[in-house]
Scaffold this active site. Structure first.
Site, PDB file in Angstrom:
ATOM      1  N   SER A 142       8.892   5.115  16.763  1.00  0.00           N
ATOM      2  CA  SER A 142       7.594   4.674  17.266  1.00  0.00           C
ATOM      3  C   SER A 142       7.763   4.266  18.718  1.00  0.00           C
ATOM      4  O   SER A 142       8.133   3.144  19.021  1.00  0.00           O
ATOM      5  CB  SER A 142       7.073   3.497  16.427  1.00  0.00           C
ATOM      6  OG  SER A 142       6.735   3.948  15.146  1.00  0.00           O
ATOM      7  N   LEU A 143       7.509   5.201  19.590  1.00  0.00           N
ATOM      8  CA  LEU A 143       7.771   4.982  21.014  1.00  0.00           C
ATOM      9  C   LEU A 143       6.571   4.293  21.674  1.00  0.00           C
ATOM     10  O   LEU A 143       6.688   3.214  22.226  1.00  0.00           O
ATOM     11  CB  LEU A 143       8.074   6.337  21.660  1.00  0.00           C
ATOM     12  CG  LEU A 143       8.706   6.311  23.039  1.00  0.00           C
ATOM     13  CD1 LEU A 143      10.041   5.605  23.031  1.00  0.00           C
ATOM     14  CD2 LEU A 143       8.872   7.741  23.563  1.00  0.00           C
ATOM     15  N   CYS A 148      -1.020  -2.887  14.980  1.00  0.00           N
ATOM     16  CA  CYS A 148      -0.726  -2.553  13.579  1.00  0.00           C
ATOM     17  C   CYS A 148      -1.239  -3.624  12.629  1.00  0.00           C
ATOM     18  O   CYS A 148      -0.970  -4.814  12.814  1.00  0.00           O
ATOM     19  CB  CYS A 148       0.778  -2.363  13.405  1.00  0.00           C
ATOM     20  SG  CYS A 148       1.218  -1.880  11.740  1.00  0.00           S
ATOM     21  N   GLU A 161       0.829  -1.201   0.000  1.00  0.00           N
ATOM     22  CA  GLU A 161       0.000   0.000   0.000  1.00  0.00           C
ATOM     23  C   GLU A 161       0.858   1.242   0.000  1.00  0.00           C
ATOM     24  O   GLU A 161       1.923   1.278   0.606  1.00  0.00           O
ATOM     25  CB  GLU A 161      -0.792   0.104   1.301  1.00  0.00           C
ATOM     26  CG  GLU A 161      -1.652  -1.034   1.603  1.00  0.00           C
ATOM     27  CD  GLU A 161      -2.376  -0.797   2.936  1.00  0.00           C
ATOM     28  OE1 GLU A 161      -2.624  -1.780   3.606  1.00  0.00           O
ATOM     29  OE2 GLU A 161      -2.659   0.364   3.278  1.00  0.00           O
ATOM     30  N   CYS A 176      -1.864   2.024   7.807  1.00  0.00           N
ATOM     31  CA  CYS A 176      -0.979   0.899   8.086  1.00  0.00           C
ATOM     32  C   CYS A 176      -1.522  -0.491   7.789  1.00  0.00           C
ATOM     33  O   CYS A 176      -1.811  -1.268   8.691  1.00  0.00           O
ATOM     34  CB  CYS A 176      -0.567   0.937   9.540  1.00  0.00           C
ATOM     35  SG  CYS A 176      -0.055   2.550  10.018  1.00  0.00           S
ATOM     36  N   CYS A 219       3.748  -5.767  16.059  1.00  0.00           N
ATOM     37  CA  CYS A 219       3.134  -4.777  16.969  1.00  0.00           C
ATOM     38  C   CYS A 219       1.624  -5.047  17.049  1.00  0.00           C
ATOM     39  O   CYS A 219       0.973  -5.249  16.023  1.00  0.00           O
ATOM     40  CB  CYS A 219       3.399  -3.358  16.477  1.00  0.00           C
ATOM     41  SG  CYS A 219       5.158  -2.982  16.365  1.00  0.00           S
ATOM     42  N   CYS A 267       5.203  -7.383   7.416  1.00  0.00           N
ATOM     43  CA  CYS A 267       6.149  -6.924   8.426  1.00  0.00           C
ATOM     44  C   CYS A 267       6.277  -8.013   9.478  1.00  0.00           C
ATOM     45  O   CYS A 267       5.322  -8.711   9.780  1.00  0.00           O
ATOM     46  CB  CYS A 267       5.621  -5.638   9.074  1.00  0.00           C
ATOM     47  SG  CYS A 267       6.757  -4.903  10.275  1.00  0.00           S
ATOM     48  N   SER A 276      10.417   6.215   9.669  1.00  0.00           N
ATOM     49  CA  SER A 276       9.848   5.808  10.956  1.00  0.00           C
ATOM     50  C   SER A 276      10.286   4.392  11.306  1.00  0.00           C
ATOM     51  O   SER A 276      10.219   3.489  10.479  1.00  0.00           O
ATOM     52  CB  SER A 276       8.318   5.879  10.859  1.00  0.00           C
ATOM     53  OG  SER A 276       7.721   5.445  12.050  1.00  0.00           O
ATOM     54  N   ASN A 288      -5.878   4.085  15.250  1.00  0.00           N
ATOM     55  CA  ASN A 288      -6.964   3.640  14.387  1.00  0.00           C
ATOM     56  C   ASN A 288      -7.402   2.276  14.847  1.00  0.00           C
ATOM     57  O   ASN A 288      -6.574   1.441  15.194  1.00  0.00           O
ATOM     58  CB  ASN A 288      -6.474   3.533  12.939  1.00  0.00           C
ATOM     59  CG  ASN A 288      -6.163   4.884  12.356  1.00  0.00           C
ATOM     60  OD1 ASN A 288      -7.002   5.768  12.319  1.00  0.00           O
ATOM     61  ND2 ASN A 288      -4.925   5.059  11.944  1.00  0.00           N
ATOM     62  N   GLY A 345       5.931  -2.321   6.850  1.00  0.00           N
ATOM     63  CA  GLY A 345       7.317  -2.755   6.949  1.00  0.00           C
ATOM     64  C   GLY A 345       8.143  -1.955   7.922  1.00  0.00           C
ATOM     65  O   GLY A 345       7.754  -0.866   8.341  1.00  0.00           O
ATOM     66  N   CYS A 382       3.194   8.451   1.472  1.00  0.00           N
ATOM     67  CA  CYS A 382       3.558   7.499   2.520  1.00  0.00           C
ATOM     68  C   CYS A 382       3.814   6.175   1.814  1.00  0.00           C
ATOM     69  O   CYS A 382       2.936   5.643   1.147  1.00  0.00           O
ATOM     70  CB  CYS A 382       2.408   7.370   3.525  1.00  0.00           C
ATOM     71  SG  CYS A 382       2.682   6.053   4.725  1.00  0.00           S
TER      72      CYS A 382
HETATM   73  N1  SAH Z   1       7.836  -0.085  11.215  1.00  0.00           N
HETATM   74  C1  SAH Z   1       7.932   1.337  11.256  1.00  0.00           C
HETATM   75  C2  SAH Z   1       7.161   2.046  10.150  1.00  0.00           C
HETATM   76  C3  SAH Z   1       5.760   1.572   9.871  1.00  0.00           C
HETATM   77  S1  SAH Z   1       4.545   2.005  11.057  1.00  0.00           S
HETATM   78  C4  SAH Z   1       7.533   1.830  12.625  1.00  0.00           C
HETATM   79  O1  SAH Z   1       7.205   1.035  13.483  1.00  0.00           O
HETATM   80  O2  SAH Z   1       7.623   3.038  12.878  1.00  0.00           O
HETATM   81  C5  SAH Z   1       4.326   3.718  10.851  1.00  0.00           C
HETATM   82  C6  SAH Z   1       3.560   4.374  11.969  1.00  0.00           C
HETATM   83  O3  SAH Z   1       2.182   4.013  11.954  1.00  0.00           O
HETATM   84  C7  SAH Z   1       4.112   3.956  13.307  1.00  0.00           C
HETATM   85  O4  SAH Z   1       4.262   5.000  14.208  1.00  0.00           O
HETATM   86  C8  SAH Z   1       3.051   2.973  13.745  1.00  0.00           C
HETATM   87  O5  SAH Z   1       3.132   2.758  15.083  1.00  0.00           O
HETATM   88  C9  SAH Z   1       1.779   3.649  13.248  1.00  0.00           C
HETATM   89  N2  SAH Z   1       0.601   2.777  13.303  1.00  0.00           N
HETATM   90  C10 SAH Z   1       0.536   1.449  13.121  1.00  0.00           C
HETATM   91  N3  SAH Z   1      -0.709   0.979  13.380  1.00  0.00           N
HETATM   92  C11 SAH Z   1      -1.458   2.021  13.714  1.00  0.00           C
HETATM   93  C12 SAH Z   1      -2.833   2.173  14.111  1.00  0.00           C
HETATM   94  N4  SAH Z   1      -3.664   1.135  14.220  1.00  0.00           N
HETATM   95  N5  SAH Z   1      -3.251   3.413  14.410  1.00  0.00           N
HETATM   96  C13 SAH Z   1      -2.419   4.488  14.303  1.00  0.00           C
HETATM   97  N6  SAH Z   1      -1.134   4.398  13.950  1.00  0.00           N
HETATM   98  C14 SAH Z   1      -0.639   3.183  13.654  1.00  0.00           C
END
Ligand code: SAH
Length: 342
Positions: A213-214, A118, A91, A332, A115, A111, A190, A289, A158, A104
């Site tokens: 991504s903290l 995600c 995507e 995502c 997480c 991936c 990111s 989301n 990813g 984006c």
């Molecule tokens: N792997 C990398 C880049 C992809 S995720 C990373 O972890 O940063 C990009 C951003 O989208 C990250 O900050 C991730 O945490 C966020 N993201 C993933 N799922 C999400 C969701 N359900 N709602 C909002 N942000 C989300």
């Protein structure tokens, strides 16, 4: 056969010289591939037929097409499902901001980070994208919107720091002034915090923005939602961030997904302020989301504002990420998952 888009200007020059071609053709060919973004050698009309036929024996183009496009009715967001040569799909999203046209892009098919919140990771990891496949996402979007992309966020599916070499190649080619010439300062990468590669990236000294991504201010809580955090622990991650900051002088971004009742309390906000105190950074609060496969809910707007105020009171710059394209699953991996289900 070599995929021509993968070659940096220098690599293309070297490769052409090896084939006995004069150096000056590099500029012409690079321009066709990365500015005019053609898909075939026959379109390179300033080269002789002889040269074009010769090139076809050594190089080929990367095939990627827009399989599906969704356009938001609420704003100008467009979401693309892009089909790659091997049938895999990724995507990409186009977002229109006041500061520019943003793409984006994805860096991997699927991936492996796992997480919990995600959607990109729910169907596992398939493979890394090549630099060419990352470039193609930009080129396809530009053709579709009939305009230039000025900003890039590597925040699609990813983990870019697990596809390190290809991502660096991509950055160098997209930034090349003989190609798209997109400023590194307008590119954000990111990562969920692959520590060794944060150090490597710092040493490349590219003026991109690093976003971490903290999502939680304490180790224990962070591990619950980001499995990679078990390996890449918070204190070491912060040390790597400090190294990056010192080395590049670039303000860091910390992304923080707001999950209702999990990481959005005032004590979380205080812990976060403590962690980031006196650091040159922005905190990006992201209302999470809803993802069908996970059992998490977004924080309320009131809680987000309260959280933000705690940070601001401590002198930490925080913004709430505006939600765009919410009617088209623009987050995502949601769209890819829906597409795969069908
Ligand atoms: N792997 C990398 C880049 C992809 S995720 C990373 O972890 O940063 C990009 C951003 O989208 C990250 O900050 C991730 O945490 C966020 N993201 C993933 N799922 C999400 C969701 N359900 N709602 C909002 N942000 C989300």
């Amino acid at each position: 056969m070599i995929k021509i888009e993968n070659l940096s200007f220098e690599d293309l020059e070297k490769s052409l010289v090896e084939l006995g071609e004069p150096k000056f053709k590099t500029k012409q060919i690079f321009d066709w591939v990365h500015n005019k973004t053609v898909d075939s050698f026959d379109e390179m009309t300033n080269l002789s037929k002889l040269t074009r036929d010769k090139l076809k024996n050594y190089y080929e183009f990367t095939d990627a097409v827009i399989e599906l496009k969704l356009e938001s009715k609420l704003d100008e967001t467009k979401k693309y499902v892009i089909k790659l040569e091997d049938g895999n799909i990724v995507e990409s999203v186009y977002l229109k901001y006041k500061h520019g046209n943003t793409a984006c892009i994805s860096s991997q098919v699927g991936c492996k980070m796992g997480c919990t919140f995600c959607a990109s990771t729910k169907n596992g990891f398939i493979r890394n994208l090549t630099a060419a496949e990352m470039l193609k996402q930009i080129y396809l979007i530009q053709k579709d919107i009939k305009d230039k992309i000025s900003n890039i966020v590597i925040m699609g599916s990813g983990e870019p720091l697990n596809n390190y070499e290809n991502v660096i190649d991509f950055l160098k080619i997209i930034n090349d002034e003989k190609g798209q010439n997109i400023s590194m300062r307008k590119i954000t990468l990111s990562t969920c915090g692959i520590i060794p590669n944060i150090y490597r990236l710092a040493d490349e000294n590219l003026p991109i923005t690093l976003a971490i991504s903290l999502h939680a201010p304490l180790q224990k809580k962070r591990e619950e939602i980001i499995p990679a955090a078990k390996k890449y622990k918070l204190p070491e991650l912060i040390a790597a961030c400090d190294y990056y900051l010192n080395k590049t002088g670039r303000r860091l971004t910390f992304e923080y997904i707001m999950i209702g009742g999990f990481n959005d309390t005032l004590s979380d906000a205080k812990n976060l302020s403590e962690l980031l105190k006196n650091k040159l950074c922005n905190v990006n609060l992201i209302p999470c989301n809803y993802v069908e496969e996970s059992n998490i809910n977004p924080s309320t707007n009131i809680d987000i504002e309260k959280f933000k105020k705690v940070l601001s009171d401590q002198g930490i710059n925080a913004t709430v990420r505006r939600e765009l394209g919410s009617d088209i699953n623009a987050s995502c991996g949601q769209l890819r998952n829906n597409f795969l289900k069908k």
